[in-house]
Design an enzyme around this catalytic site. Structure first.
Site, PDB file in Angstrom:
ATOM      1  N   ARG A 177       1.188  89.141 101.690  1.00  0.00           N
ATOM      2  CA  ARG A 177       0.787  90.070 103.180  1.00  0.00           C
ATOM      3  C   ARG A 177       1.811  91.053 103.295  1.00  0.00           C
ATOM      4  O   ARG A 177       1.844  91.597 104.644  1.00  0.00           O
ATOM      5  CB  ARG A 177       0.432  89.246 104.098  1.00  0.00           C
ATOM      6  CG  ARG A 177      -0.593  88.171 103.737  1.00  0.00           C
ATOM      7  CD  ARG A 177      -1.167  87.438 105.002  1.00  0.00           C
ATOM      8  NE  ARG A 177      -1.714  88.249 105.976  1.00  0.00           N
ATOM      9  CZ  ARG A 177      -3.049  88.849 105.855  1.00  0.00           C
ATOM     10  NH1 ARG A 177      -4.064  88.732 104.937  1.00  0.00           N
ATOM     11  NH2 ARG A 177      -3.625  89.616 107.019  1.00  0.00           N
ATOM     12  N   LEU A 178       2.756  91.441 102.381  1.00  0.00           N
ATOM     13  CA  LEU A 178       3.890  92.422 102.628  1.00  0.00           C
ATOM     14  C   LEU A 178       3.067  93.878 102.318  1.00  0.00           C
ATOM     15  O   LEU A 178       3.428  94.452 101.240  1.00  0.00           O
ATOM     16  CB  LEU A 178       5.040  92.353 101.994  1.00  0.00           C
ATOM     17  CG  LEU A 178       5.840  91.091 102.674  1.00  0.00           C
ATOM     18  CD1 LEU A 178       6.915  90.657 101.705  1.00  0.00           C
ATOM     19  CD2 LEU A 178       5.906  91.063 103.794  1.00  0.00           C
TER      20      LEU A 178
END
Length: 198
Positions: A177-178
């Site tokens: 989720r970066l």
């Protein structure tokens, strides 16, 4: 997926064209499909899919019935937003700006480029208004096929629109989720560029 190289790009429209070309190579259909969000003057939003048919110096162009819900909302409140989502690429692009009507010649040119039955469909549809039955719509279309055996005239209500971008955000999925988010905003005749937290 590695982070995309937005840092080297100063032109968001050029970057968009690269992403669109990459999406066209992998999306199963309609890479030019985009969610178009409009709203009433008092802020009630609505959203639907349209096809973005051209990107040029004016902005992102699409065509629709001016008497439809989106057409009447754009007349009352010309501010709108778009969101392209290319699932195969794990990317999306958000665009915000004011919408204006394209010249009639643009609408004529694109209308003539469509298939004849697609032209008939645009002429038969009173978009967004109540329809008594599917059979009634098909009857209208069949009557128009007979009425216009050669050329189909573009109805006056079928028009072109262009969203002039003031803000364009590029989003690409990242591991854990970066995600990568880069937003371009118009300023002093050019663009500013900012990286955002995901």
């Amino acid at each position: 997926m590695k982070p995309f190289d937005a840092e080297s790009s100063e032109d968001p429209l050029a970057l968009f064209r690269i992403w669109m070309a990459e999406a066209a190579a992998t999306e199963p259909n309609d890479p030019d499909a985009v969610a178009l969000a409009t709203s009433t003057p008092d802020g009630h939003p609505s959203v639907r899919m349209v096809l973005m048919k051209r990107l040029d110096q004016r902005g992102f162009s699409f065509y629709t019935n001016a008497e439809s819900q989106k057409g009447t909302e754009l007349l009352a409140n010309p501010n709108a937003a778009m969101c392209f989502h290319w699932k195969t690429q794990r990317r999306q692009v958000r665009v915000e700006g004011a919408v204006s009507e394209l010249p009639p010649e643009d609408a004529d040119r694109y209308f003539r480029s469509r298939g004849r039955l697609s032209q008939i469909g645009a002429l038969a549809s009173q978009q967004s208004r109540p329809l008594s039955s599917r059979e009634h719509l098909e009857m209208l279309a069949a009557a128009l096929v007979k009425r216009y055996p050669d050329g189909v005239p573009r109805p006056d209500y079928w028009r072109g629109y262009v969203l002039a971008p003031e803000r364009i955000e590029f989003w690409q999925q990242g591991a854990d989720r970066l995600h990568d988010r880069i937003v371009f905003a118009r300023a002093d005749g050019g663009w500013t560029k900012t990286r955002l937290y995901p």
